[in-house]
Every structure is written in C-alpha cells, then in structure tokens.
Design an enzyme around this catalytic site. Structure first.
Site, short mmCIF file in Angstrom:
data_model
loop_
_atom_site.label_atom_id
_atom_site.label_comp_id
_atom_site.label_asym_id
_atom_site.label_seq_id
_atom_site.Cartn_x
_atom_site.Cartn_y
_atom_site.Cartn_z
N ASP A 102 -33.61 45.19 -9.76
CA ASP A 102 -34.57 44.31 -10.13
C ASP A 102 -36.23 44.49 -8.28
O ASP A 102 -34.90 43.24 -7.12
CB ASP A 102 -34.04 43.04 -10.68
N LYS A 165 -40.00 41.42 -14.94
CA LYS A 165 -39.64 40.22 -15.09
C LYS A 165 -39.88 39.35 -14.46
O LYS A 165 -40.73 39.41 -13.82
CB LYS A 165 -38.50 40.74 -14.04
N LYS A 198 -38.41 41.48 -19.43
CA LYS A 198 -37.18 40.44 -19.17
C LYS A 198 -37.77 39.62 -18.67
O LYS A 198 -37.99 38.47 -17.89
CB LYS A 198 -36.61 40.87 -17.55
#
Length: 257
Positions: A102, A165, A198
C-alpha cells in the site's frame, strides 16, 4: 430474521471477507502484531489481509494461514516524492514475504502540478513491486477537489495499480462517499476489469461499510463485490462486524481509524 437484520448480516460477512485489518500505530510492537494476527482469524471466517509496517511483515506472515494475505505500507504516511524511499520499502516487504504493498501517492507533488514526476514515481514502484498486489493511496481527503481525486486515480490506474485507496487514515479527512464515487467512476471508465477500490480511514460500522458496498455495486457490478476488487482498511470495523454476526446488533459509535 427480519429483512433488515438479514441484510446487515450479509453486509457484515462481505465486509469481513474484504477487510484489511490494520495496525499502523507508532507504538506497534511484536506483541501488538501478534494480537492483530490472532484477531484476524474469527469464528465467522478470516479477513482478507492484515496491513502492518514493513518491519512486521515477516512475523505476520509466520503467524497467519496462507488464506490471509500480508500487506504493508510504503512511503507512508507522508507520501513524499522520494522513489528511493518507496522502493526500499517495497524491497523490504517483498523480501519478508509480504504479498501486498500500500504505497502513498506523492499527493502534495500532484497538488503542486508535478504530474509527470508523480507518474514516474508510480511507474517505478509498480515495476519494483511486481508480482505483488499494489494499492495506491491517493489521500483523497487532502486532495479534496474532485478533479485532483480523478487525476490521482487516473495516474494510479495507468501505472498499473491493482487498487486505488482513499486514505492513510492519518489526516483529518479520510474516506468519504464523494471521493469514493469519483474513484469508482474512474475505475469504471478505465475498463480495467481487475482494478479495485479500497475505502480506508474512519470506517467503524457495518452501516458505513454498506454505503461503500452499494457504491461499488453501482459502479462495478456484482463482480466488484469480492476481495479481489473491494477492500476496507480499518482497525475498529472488525469489532462491529463481529457484533452483527454474533448477535445481530451494531455496537459502533462515532468514527475514527
């Protein structure tokens, strides 16, 4: 079981299956990561992944079954335009057995108009991280403007991100329905049938997760409602999921990461 309760239970099951159970606190230590990994394995099923600092990847991987993936953060949380730092994080994650990265998009550089530099940063991270799953954190709450959120999403998807995300969870504004709508629309427009979304930061209840699930369904269809294309990054959400699945009543109060 009432229709409302049945819907809540079904939503809770999906949220559990799509949950990246997260601990990214300054005071994290081996003991706290061990507790996190134990919590990730519930009587109702396992979470999709745990997300930790790179230095805890090896321990998490050793403790978890193969069905739970290990994710870790890169260039986190500040998102500096520093490819060397991000690549070092990626290398550490991969060497320790992590399966997902991430990475924080250099959002301040994007806000300053350094579009090409951001694109090059993302390309380098994508190249270095293959074959790991790459999620790009665009920090939508700081970008704020819908145009910038869309541009960050486009750059990330063009670079080969597997997920885009919303947030690090470290800024005053984290995931919002408005940001999610723009990001999901960019995934839909891209035509990338593997790319996912996300939602992260401030999601503490099954009811909150349900709103993002409905947005994902509208943009991506039923095929978008699995851990392959939908994730929730949270620490507190699991408690409410377990409350709903255990007794049918949400216990979540307030918001926070």
């Amino acid at each position: 079981m009432s229709a409302d309760l049945n819907n809540a239970v079904q939503t809770a099951r999906l949220a559990l299956a799509c949950l990246d159970l997260t601990s990214l606190n300054d005071g994290d230590d081996t003991a706290s990561i061990e507790r996190l990994c134990a919590k990730a394995q519930t009587p109702f099923g396992n979470v999709a992944a745990v997300c930790v600092w790179p230095r805890f990847v090896a321990r998490a991987r050793a403790l978890l079954p193969d069905t739970i993936r290990v994710a870790a953060v890169a260039d986190f949380p500040d998102g500096e335009l520093n490819a060397a730092r991000a690549l070092a994080d990626v290398q550490a994650i991969a060497q320790a057995g992590g399966q997902e990265v991430d990475v924080v998009l250099p959002y301040r550089a994007l806000m300053a108009g350094q579009v090409q530099e951001v694109a090059e940063f993302l390309a380098e991270v994508r190249h270095a991280s293959r074959p790991l799953t790459l999620k790009v954190i665009i920090e939508s709450g700081v970008l704020a403007d819908a145009g910038l959120i869309r541009r960050a999403s486009q750059l990330s998807l063009s670079a080969g991100a597997d997920f885009i995300k919303t947030s690090t969870g470290k800024t005053p504004v984290s995931a919002t329905p408005e940001a999610a709508a723009a990001m999901l629309d960019e995934i839909r427009r891209s035509g990338l049938t593997h790319a996912g979304f996300k939602a992260s930061g401030g999601i503490r209840s099954v009811a909150q997760a349900a709103a993002y699930i409905e947005q994902a369904r509208a943009a991506l269809g039923e095929g978008g409602l699995s851990a392959q294309r939908l994730r929730f990054g949270a620490s507190g959400l699991l408690d409410d999921i377990l409350a709903v699945l255990g007794g049918g009543a949400s216990t979540a109060q307030g918001t926070g990461y």
